[in-house]
Design a protein around this motif. Sequence first.
Motif, PDB file in Angstrom:
ATOM      1  N   ASP A 283       0.848  -1.192   0.000  1.00  0.00           N
ATOM      2  CA  ASP A 283       0.000   0.000   0.000  1.00  0.00           C
ATOM      3  C   ASP A 283       0.883   1.242   0.000  1.00  0.00           C
ATOM      4  OD1 ASP A 283      -3.143  -0.607   0.863  1.00  0.00           O
ATOM      5  OD2 ASP A 283      -1.750  -2.172   1.510  1.00  0.00           O
ATOM      6  N   ASP A 284       0.561   2.186  -0.879  1.00  0.00           N
ATOM      7  CA  ASP A 284       1.223   3.488  -0.902  1.00  0.00           C
ATOM      8  C   ASP A 284       0.163   4.550  -0.652  1.00  0.00           C
ATOM      9  OD1 ASP A 284       4.111   3.041  -1.667  1.00  0.00           O
ATOM     10  OD2 ASP A 284       3.095   1.889  -3.235  1.00  0.00           O
ATOM     11  N   GLY A 302      -9.451  20.888   5.739  1.00  0.00           N
ATOM     12  CA  GLY A 302      -9.712  20.034   4.592  1.00  0.00           C
ATOM     13  C   GLY A 302      -8.557  19.063   4.406  1.00  0.00           C
ATOM     14  N   ALA A 303      -8.850  17.842   3.982  1.00  0.00           N
ATOM     15  CA  ALA A 303      -7.803  16.836   3.821  1.00  0.00           C
ATOM     16  C   ALA A 303      -8.161  15.870   2.703  1.00  0.00           C
ATOM     17  CB  ALA A 303      -7.594  16.067   5.117  1.00  0.00           C
ATOM     18  N   VAL A 304      -7.130  15.364   2.032  1.00  0.00           N
ATOM     19  CA  VAL A 304      -7.309  14.328   1.017  1.00  0.00           C
ATOM     20  C   VAL A 304      -6.343  13.189   1.326  1.00  0.00           C
ATOM     21  CG1 VAL A 304      -8.174  15.819  -0.808  1.00  0.00           C
ATOM     22  CG2 VAL A 304      -5.714  15.552  -0.523  1.00  0.00           C
ATOM     23  N   TYR A 305      -6.825  11.960   1.156  1.00  0.00           N
ATOM     24  CA  TYR A 305      -6.032  10.762   1.405  1.00  0.00           C
ATOM     25  C   TYR A 305      -6.150   9.840   0.189  1.00  0.00           C
ATOM     26  CZ  TYR A 305      -6.654  12.412   6.199  1.00  0.00           C
ATOM     27  OH  TYR A 305      -6.687  13.189   7.333  1.00  0.00           O
ATOM     28  N   TYR A 306      -5.068   9.137  -0.100  1.00  0.00           N
ATOM     29  CA  TYR A 306      -5.054   8.226  -1.247  1.00  0.00           C
ATOM     30  C   TYR A 306      -4.341   6.942  -0.846  1.00  0.00           C
ATOM     31  CZ  TYR A 306      -3.765   6.324  -5.844  1.00  0.00           C
ATOM     32  OH  TYR A 306      -3.597   5.509  -6.939  1.00  0.00           O
ATOM     33  N   ASP A 307      -4.887   5.824  -1.265  1.00  0.00           N
ATOM     34  CA  ASP A 307      -4.249   4.532  -1.004  1.00  0.00           C
ATOM     35  C   ASP A 307      -4.252   3.726  -2.291  1.00  0.00           C
ATOM     36  OD1 ASP A 307      -3.220   2.188  -0.037  1.00  0.00           O
ATOM     37  OD2 ASP A 307      -4.994   1.631   1.129  1.00  0.00           O
ATOM     38  N   HIS A 308      -3.059   3.466  -2.821  1.00  0.00           N
ATOM     39  CA  HIS A 308      -2.936   2.584  -3.978  1.00  0.00           C
ATOM     40  C   HIS A 308      -2.410   1.248  -3.489  1.00  0.00           C
ATOM     41  CE1 HIS A 308      -2.365   1.078  -7.981  1.00  0.00           C
ATOM     42  NE2 HIS A 308      -1.084   0.819  -7.722  1.00  0.00           N
ATOM     43  N   MET A 309      -3.153   0.180  -3.764  1.00  0.00           N
ATOM     44  CA  MET A 309      -2.830  -1.148  -3.234  1.00  0.00           C
ATOM     45  C   MET A 309      -2.494  -2.123  -4.359  1.00  0.00           C
ATOM     46  SD  MET A 309      -6.754  -1.808  -2.056  1.00  0.00           S
ATOM     47  CE  MET A 309      -6.783  -0.130  -1.451  1.00  0.00           C
ATOM     48  N   ARG A 310      -1.549  -3.026  -4.068  1.00  0.00           N
ATOM     49  CA  ARG A 310      -1.183  -4.092  -4.979  1.00  0.00           C
ATOM     50  C   ARG A 310      -1.192  -5.414  -4.208  1.00  0.00           C
ATOM     51  NH1 ARG A 310       4.457  -1.836  -6.390  1.00  0.00           N
ATOM     52  NH2 ARG A 310       4.026  -0.560  -4.552  1.00  0.00           N
ATOM     53  N   GLY A 322      -5.754  -1.808  -6.844  1.00  0.00           N
ATOM     54  CA  GLY A 322      -6.885  -0.896  -6.749  1.00  0.00           C
ATOM     55  C   GLY A 322      -6.494   0.363  -6.010  1.00  0.00           C
ATOM     56  N   SER A 323      -7.442   1.274  -5.889  1.00  0.00           N
ATOM     57  CA  SER A 323      -7.181   2.559  -5.232  1.00  0.00           C
ATOM     58  C   SER A 323      -8.389   3.010  -4.444  1.00  0.00           C
ATOM     59  CB  SER A 323      -6.829   3.637  -6.272  1.00  0.00           C
ATOM     60  OG  SER A 323      -5.672   3.286  -6.993  1.00  0.00           O
ATOM     61  N   ARG A 324      -8.109   3.799  -3.414  1.00  0.00           N
ATOM     62  CA  ARG A 324      -9.165   4.450  -2.641  1.00  0.00           C
ATOM     63  C   ARG A 324      -8.827   5.936  -2.531  1.00  0.00           C
ATOM     64  NH1 ARG A 324     -12.754   2.220   2.149  1.00  0.00           N
ATOM     65  NH2 ARG A 324     -13.888   4.110   2.689  1.00  0.00           N
ATOM     66  N   TYR A 325      -9.819   6.773  -2.841  1.00  0.00           N
ATOM     67  CA  TYR A 325      -9.676   8.219  -2.760  1.00  0.00           C
ATOM     68  C   TYR A 325     -10.612   8.733  -1.673  1.00  0.00           C
ATOM     69  CZ  TYR A 325      -7.998   7.402  -7.560  1.00  0.00           C
ATOM     70  OH  TYR A 325      -7.344   6.925  -8.675  1.00  0.00           O
ATOM     71  N   ALA A 354      -9.959  -2.496  -4.322  1.00  0.00           N
ATOM     72  CA  ALA A 354     -10.482  -1.736  -3.187  1.00  0.00           C
ATOM     73  C   ALA A 354     -11.997  -1.776  -3.085  1.00  0.00           C
ATOM     74  CB  ALA A 354     -10.019  -0.277  -3.274  1.00  0.00           C
ATOM     75  N   THR A 355     -12.685  -2.320  -4.092  1.00  0.00           N
ATOM     76  CA  THR A 355     -14.146  -2.371  -4.031  1.00  0.00           C
ATOM     77  C   THR A 355     -14.639  -3.303  -2.929  1.00  0.00           C
ATOM     78  OG1 THR A 355     -14.156  -4.056  -5.782  1.00  0.00           O
ATOM     79  CG2 THR A 355     -14.450  -1.755  -6.450  1.00  0.00           C
ATOM     80  N   VAL A 356     -13.773  -4.166  -2.372  1.00  0.00           N
ATOM     81  CA  VAL A 356     -14.202  -4.985  -1.237  1.00  0.00           C
ATOM     82  C   VAL A 356     -14.498  -4.100  -0.020  1.00  0.00           C
ATOM     83  CG1 VAL A 356     -12.927  -7.006  -2.020  1.00  0.00           C
ATOM     84  CG2 VAL A 356     -11.839  -5.406  -0.427  1.00  0.00           C
ATOM     85  N   GLU A 357     -13.945  -2.869   0.005  1.00  0.00           N
ATOM     86  CA  GLU A 357     -14.190  -1.959   1.117  1.00  0.00           C
ATOM     87  C   GLU A 357     -15.545  -1.272   0.990  1.00  0.00           C
ATOM     88  OE1 GLU A 357     -10.845   0.697   1.526  1.00  0.00           O
ATOM     89  OE2 GLU A 357      -9.450  -0.853   0.859  1.00  0.00           O
ATOM     90  N   LEU A 358     -16.002  -1.038  -0.250  1.00  0.00           N
ATOM     91  CA  LEU A 358     -17.310  -0.425  -0.513  1.00  0.00           C
ATOM     92  C   LEU A 358     -17.994  -1.241  -1.609  1.00  0.00           C
ATOM     93  CD1 LEU A 358     -16.317   3.368  -0.540  1.00  0.00           C
ATOM     94  CD2 LEU A 358     -17.494   2.130   1.285  1.00  0.00           C
ATOM     95  N   PRO A 359     -18.642  -2.346  -1.246  1.00  0.00           N
ATOM     96  CA  PRO A 359     -19.139  -3.298  -2.245  1.00  0.00           C
ATOM     97  C   PRO A 359     -20.384  -2.845  -3.000  1.00  0.00           C
ATOM     98  CG  PRO A 359     -19.770  -3.992  -0.052  1.00  0.00           C
ATOM     99  CD  PRO A 359     -18.881  -2.802   0.133  1.00  0.00           C
TER     100      PRO A 359
END
Length: 375
Positions: A283-284, A302-310, A322-325, A354-359
Amino acid sequence: MRSTGIAAAVSGLTLALACQHVSAQSSVTLYGMTDLSIRYLTNVDAQNDSRLFMTNGAVINSHVGLQGAEDLGGGLKAVFQLESNINPQNGSLGDSGRLFDSTADVGLAGDFGTLTLGRQTTPLFNQLVFTYDPLTYANYPENSWLPYALGAGLTVDNSIKYVGQFGGLYIGAIYSFGNNYEPSGADGFSGQVPGHMGAGNMFGFLASYADGPLSIGAGVQQVSDNSNNKQTLYHADIRYVISQTKLYLGYMHSQDNTGLVDALLAEQPIPDIGQLKNTDRIDDGPFAGVSWQVSAPLLLTGAVYYDHMRNAATGSNTLGSGSRYTAVALAEYSLSKRTEVYGTVDFNKVNGAATVELPGRSNQTGIAIGMRNFF
């Protein structure tokens, strides 16, 4: 006569305790915070249902604690802290249901710093979350930013912790003797295996330096399960203050072979943690934010977070990327030094693994209004 005698006895006892307090230079402080909000959340499940509910804060979970110190002379103090997370919406204990699930430690403090033993928050939690994250630890479970996925790596059992502040330099280190990092399911843990000294342990180190408006920090944290599989996290962070504005920028990198990250981020419980081990999940997670003290009572963030997973579990016995924004806006208004009201809006979007987090529709919007009081 009886009332007078009782009053005299109470006065004498009070005086004796006061004298003892002065001579020993000891203190015990009760502290805490109650935070409740009403929250609306979209797409909470695969059927895209919405939910309106009362929850334990949207920024900082409610908690109550005791902390104390006793002067031992020569600049040395004995210290302790006991803290429990609570759910004020129903009066129950928070998180794991332990009496002191947040902190239970004792130790020594002096010019050298502070050395404590027990169940404690990690340096990662203390510095990253409270210094370099623009939202502290707001809504980790629902926004699923990377620190939440560390799960047991934010508060650890059986640990020795050292923190020291030397001018602008802060140093934090922690080691846990078998912290039970072996999930027996999605969120259960079993004990350390005897004879495996390196298994089930964790360590963490962090250093930061503040000079005027600039603060920089970096650290590493690693946990091991009972089979000695590792989850390792690296992070680097910057905060810069310009007048009434604070700017935040950070980056996190995680490599996991324990299955902890997959298990904690999945929407549905994982029946067999074994299938998630040794997958080399990566995860990055860069993040950025800004907070502006508009006036004495009003703070906007205000804040933005990003997670790119392999190599992440997809929920169908396969691995993928996948990715989560995540974007969050928060407005806080202080009614006094102890009491404030607030409103927050957050949006999450996922794709790929990442869709397993928000199905559901693969996105989610949350709105909350709340109030908190510190004591």
